[in-house]
Structures are given as C-alpha cells and as structure tokens.
Design a protein around this motif. Structure first.
Motif, PDB file in Angstrom:
ATOM      1  N   ILE A  91      -3.869  -0.624 -24.232  1.00 48.31           N
ATOM      2  CA  ILE A  91      -3.439  -0.131 -25.544  1.00 48.31           C
ATOM      3  C   ILE A  91      -4.579   0.701 -26.132  1.00 48.31           C
ATOM      4  CG2 ILE A  91      -2.454  -0.757 -27.775  1.00 48.31           C
ATOM      5  CD1 ILE A  91      -0.877  -1.923 -25.425  1.00 48.31           C
ATOM      6  N   SER A  92      -4.287   1.969 -26.448  1.00 50.22           N
ATOM      7  CA  SER A  92      -5.322   2.864 -26.972  1.00 50.22           C
ATOM      8  C   SER A  92      -4.861   3.516 -28.270  1.00 50.22           C
ATOM      9  CB  SER A  92      -5.653   3.953 -25.954  1.00 50.22           C
ATOM     10  OG  SER A  92      -6.305   3.420 -24.827  1.00 50.22           O
ATOM     11  N   LEU A 103      -0.915   3.569 -32.219  1.00 47.71           N
ATOM     12  CA  LEU A 103      -1.207   2.877 -30.966  1.00 47.71           C
ATOM     13  C   LEU A 103      -0.299   3.394 -29.853  1.00 47.71           C
ATOM     14  CD1 LEU A 103      -1.222  -0.762 -32.394  1.00 47.71           C
ATOM     15  CD2 LEU A 103      -3.264   0.489 -31.634  1.00 47.71           C
ATOM     16  N   VAL A 104      -0.853   3.485 -28.655  1.00 45.57           N
ATOM     17  CA  VAL A 104      -0.053   3.834 -27.479  1.00 45.57           C
ATOM     18  C   VAL A 104      -0.294   2.794 -26.394  1.00 45.57           C
ATOM     19  CG1 VAL A 104       0.280   5.479 -25.596  1.00 45.57           C
ATOM     20  CG2 VAL A 104       0.030   6.313 -27.935  1.00 45.57           C
ATOM     21  N   ASP A 105       0.797   2.226 -25.891  1.00 41.73           N
ATOM     22  CA  ASP A 105       0.743   1.333 -24.729  1.00 41.73           C
ATOM     23  C   ASP A 105       0.831   2.231 -23.498  1.00 41.73           C
ATOM     24  OD1 ASP A 105       1.321  -0.347 -22.577  1.00 41.73           O
ATOM     25  OD2 ASP A 105       2.423  -1.773 -23.825  1.00 41.73           O
ATOM     26  N   ARG A 106      -0.309   2.472 -22.853  1.00 44.78           N
ATOM     27  CA  ARG A 106      -0.365   3.431 -21.751  1.00 44.78           C
ATOM     28  C   ARG A 106       0.251   2.874 -20.478  1.00 44.78           C
ATOM     29  NH1 ARG A 106      -6.072   6.610 -21.709  1.00 44.78           N
ATOM     30  NH2 ARG A 106      -4.777   7.886 -20.312  1.00 44.78           N
ATOM     31  N   GLY A 107       0.211   1.558 -20.300  1.00 47.70           N
ATOM     32  CA  GLY A 107       0.781   0.959 -19.106  1.00 47.70           C
ATOM     33  C   GLY A 107      -0.139  -0.074 -18.489  1.00 47.70           C
ATOM     34  N   PHE A 108       0.031  -0.290 -17.181  1.00 43.80           N
ATOM     35  CA  PHE A 108      -0.579  -1.406 -16.463  1.00 43.80           C
ATOM     36  C   PHE A 108      -1.733  -0.940 -15.584  1.00 43.80           C
ATOM     37  CE2 PHE A 108      -0.787  -3.924 -12.545  1.00 43.80           C
ATOM     38  CZ  PHE A 108      -0.926  -5.211 -13.033  1.00 43.80           C
ATOM     39  N   VAL A 109      -2.815  -1.715 -15.606  1.00 42.34           N
ATOM     40  CA  VAL A 109      -3.897  -1.552 -14.634  1.00 42.34           C
ATOM     41  C   VAL A 109      -4.183  -2.915 -14.017  1.00 42.34           C
ATOM     42  CG1 VAL A 109      -4.950   0.413 -15.815  1.00 42.34           C
ATOM     43  CG2 VAL A 109      -5.719  -1.905 -16.378  1.00 42.34           C
ATOM     44  N   SER A 110      -4.643  -2.918 -12.776  1.00 44.57           N
ATOM     45  CA  SER A 110      -4.983  -4.178 -12.117  1.00 44.57           C
ATOM     46  C   SER A 110      -6.238  -4.773 -12.743  1.00 44.57           C
ATOM     47  CB  SER A 110      -5.206  -3.934 -10.621  1.00 44.57           C
ATOM     48  OG  SER A 110      -6.357  -3.114 -10.427  1.00 44.57           O
ATOM     49  N   THR A 111      -6.521  -6.002 -12.407  1.00 43.64           N
ATOM     50  CA  THR A 111      -7.727  -6.645 -12.940  1.00 43.64           C
ATOM     51  C   THR A 111      -8.985  -5.901 -12.510  1.00 43.64           C
ATOM     52  OG1 THR A 111      -7.651  -8.163 -11.044  1.00 43.64           O
ATOM     53  CG2 THR A 111      -6.688  -8.939 -13.110  1.00 43.64           C
ATOM     54  N   THR A 174      -0.655  10.352 -17.770  1.00 45.61           N
ATOM     55  CA  THR A 174      -1.409  11.417 -17.120  1.00 45.61           C
ATOM     56  C   THR A 174      -2.527  10.877 -16.227  1.00 45.61           C
ATOM     57  OG1 THR A 174      -2.846  11.589 -19.057  1.00 45.61           O
ATOM     58  CG2 THR A 174      -0.929  13.046 -18.980  1.00 45.61           C
ATOM     59  N   ASP A 175      -2.891   9.615 -16.411  1.00 47.98           N
ATOM     60  CA  ASP A 175      -3.940   8.999 -15.608  1.00 47.98           C
ATOM     61  C   ASP A 175      -3.299   8.312 -14.403  1.00 47.98           C
ATOM     62  OD1 ASP A 175      -5.946   7.294 -14.525  1.00 47.98           O
ATOM     63  OD2 ASP A 175      -7.006   7.356 -16.439  1.00 47.98           O
ATOM     64  N   PRO A 176      -3.640   8.726 -13.162  1.00 45.44           N
ATOM     65  CA  PRO A 176      -3.004   8.135 -11.978  1.00 45.44           C
ATOM     66  C   PRO A 176      -3.353   6.676 -11.752  1.00 45.44           C
ATOM     67  CG  PRO A 176      -4.814   9.595 -11.330  1.00 45.44           C
ATOM     68  CD  PRO A 176      -4.614   9.772 -12.805  1.00 45.44           C
ATOM     69  N   THR A 177      -4.384   6.170 -12.432  1.00 49.49           N
ATOM     70  CA  THR A 177      -4.761   4.765 -12.246  1.00 49.49           C
ATOM     71  C   THR A 177      -3.943   3.823 -13.134  1.00 49.49           C
ATOM     72  OG1 THR A 177      -6.491   4.778 -13.952  1.00 49.49           O
ATOM     73  CG2 THR A 177      -7.115   5.503 -11.731  1.00 49.49           C
ATOM     74  N   VAL A 178      -3.138   4.395 -14.035  1.00 47.69           N
ATOM     75  CA  VAL A 178      -2.339   3.591 -14.956  1.00 47.69           C
ATOM     76  C   VAL A 178      -0.864   3.694 -14.579  1.00 47.69           C
ATOM     77  CG1 VAL A 178      -1.720   3.162 -17.360  1.00 47.69           C
ATOM     78  CG2 VAL A 178      -4.004   4.018 -16.796  1.00 47.69           C
ATOM     79  N   THR A 179      -0.200   2.557 -14.454  1.00 47.27           N
ATOM     80  CA  THR A 179       1.230   2.523 -14.134  1.00 47.27           C
ATOM     81  C   THR A 179       2.013   2.250 -15.407  1.00 47.27           C
ATOM     82  OG1 THR A 179       0.775   1.640 -11.929  1.00 47.27           O
ATOM     83  CG2 THR A 179       3.028   1.414 -12.763  1.00 47.27           C
ATOM     84  N   PRO A 180       2.812   3.200 -15.880  1.00 50.37           N
ATOM     85  CA  PRO A 180       3.575   2.975 -17.115  1.00 50.37           C
ATOM     86  C   PRO A 180       4.524   1.777 -16.976  1.00 50.37           C
ATOM     87  CG  PRO A 180       3.594   5.287 -16.500  1.00 50.37           C
ATOM     88  CD  PRO A 180       3.023   4.544 -15.328  1.00 50.37           C
ATOM     89  N   LEU A 181       4.676   1.047 -18.068  1.00 52.35           N
ATOM     90  CA  LEU A 181       5.651  -0.045 -18.142  1.00 52.35           C
ATOM     91  C   LEU A 181       6.594   0.271 -19.299  1.00 52.35           C
ATOM     92  CD1 LEU A 181       3.319  -3.163 -17.682  1.00 52.35           C
ATOM     93  CD2 LEU A 181       4.775  -2.076 -15.962  1.00 52.35           C
TER      94      LEU A 181
END
Length: 223
Positions: A91-92, A103-111, A174-181
């Motif tokens: 969340i950014s 606020l924007v929920d950008r998505g999922f990143v792994s641990t 736009t960030d390939p390391t983040v998976t939108p949910l």
C-alpha cells in the motif's frame, strides 16, 4: 395414544422450523447472488475520475482512473495467496495531478520481495475504490517497527501515510515485481447454500428420528 400425539406434534413442529430455516437460506442465496451480480457489473464498468468526496457505502467498488505520482513509502499487509503462499500487499501513497494524496493497493509481493525497491514516480492507476472490512477482535495491532500490518484498515493506513481515507485497488501494475490483486466478488462470503443444505439435512434426520420414536415398540398402540 397421548404419547403418539406428543411425539407427532413435537416432531412436526421441529421439522417445520428446520424446513423454514432451510428455505429462508435459499431465499437469502437468491438475494446474495443478485447483489454479487450487481457488484460484478459495477466492477467491470469503465473507470471514471475520482469523486471529490468518495463515500464508503455508495462508492464502494467504483472503477476509477487517477494520474499522478506514486510515492516510495509503503505499508506491507501480510496476506496469503492461493497456490503462491505468504507475502504482502503493498500500500503506497499516491499524489494525483490535482494534488490529492490517496492510498493505492499496488498488489502482492512475496516475503522475499518485501524490501525490494519498487517503481515510483509518474504513472496512471486504474482500479476500484474499496474500504475493506478486515479487522475483528482477533486482529493484532500492526507491527509499526517491522512494517507488518495484519489487515487493511483505510483510516489507520491513511493516518500512517498522511493521505485521504481513500483506497484504490489497482487492476494493473507498472512494476513487474508486483502482482496486482484486483477487486472481485470471490472475497465476499456467500455461504447460504451450505447453510441451506445443513438445515435440510437436519430436517431429514429429524423426520427419521420422529418416525423412529413413533414406530418403536412401546409407543405404538397394541392391537
């Protein structure tokens, strides 16, 4: 005869109650399916500009598009994704071209990706407004030092990141390391069919037990 009459009235009364509860759940299922269909239709509508004063009730799931600057600050909300495992929602804060800070929920990143540096700066975000209701009496307080949150509570996150209490769940990133949910209806509970089956199953068992008590020796009148 009095015992038979007692078991018959008691059995029919209980059966009536259980069947009524089952049919009530069926009606609730029809109502819930209609609500979910309306939500799905709203989610997929063309995006509009961010309302001046979004309302958590009337504007929930509203599709919006905002253009501005994604900020590097982040809140990490602990989640688990099916077939992927544990990780974090990112969340950014986002400053729109109109100067509004949301606020924007950008998505999922792994641990493993928690501390990775992500793309920020100028971008357009398309998604849906949402005010998740994820906190209950068992939800721990966020670990502010470790930046680990256990639920998305918009008011608390907005205070922490100095934004409006407005959250956009991004559909793309736009960030390939983040998976939108992105928002969908799969997270909305709809257990009415299971409840209906349970009540109808109990009604069947109740009917069988009533017949057993009516026909067991000592209850039937002797010929």
């Amino acid at each position: 005869m009095r015992r038979i009459l007692f078991f018959l009235i008691f059995g029919l009364s209980g059966l009536s109650v259980l069947l009524s509860l089952g049919f009530w759940q069926v009606r609730r299922l029809e109502w819930k399916n209609q609500i979910l269909a309306e939500i799905e239709a709203r989610i997929s509508q063309p995006p509009v500009s961010l309302p001046a004063s979004p309302d958590p009730n009337t504007d929930r799931f509203l599709p919006v598009a905002v253009h501005g600057q994604m900020q590097p600050e982040e809140i990490h909300v602990l989640v688990s994704v099916k077939k992927v495992g544990p990780g974090y929602r990112v969340i950014s804060p986002f400053i729109g071209d109109d100067g509004r800070r949301i606020l924007v929920d950008r998505g999922f990143v792994s641990t493993d990706g928690k501390q990775a540096e992500r793309v920020s700066g100028s971008m357009e975000v398309t998604g849906n407004l949402h005010w998740p209701q994820e906190i209950d009496s068992f939800t721990p307080d966020p670990d502010l030092e470790g930046n680990i949150w256990f639920a998305r509570e918009v008011t608390m996150m907005a205070k922490a990141l100095d934004t409006e209490p407005v959250l956009v769940i991004a559909k793309s990133e736009t960030d390939p390391t983040v998976t939108p949910l992105p928002v969908d209806t799969s997270v909305i509970p709809n257990d009415h069919w299971q409840y209906a089956v349970t009540w109808f199953g109990l009604a069947l068992v109740w009917a069988a037990m009533t017949l057993y008590f009516l026909w067991r020796p000592g209850v039937r009148p002797k010929s």
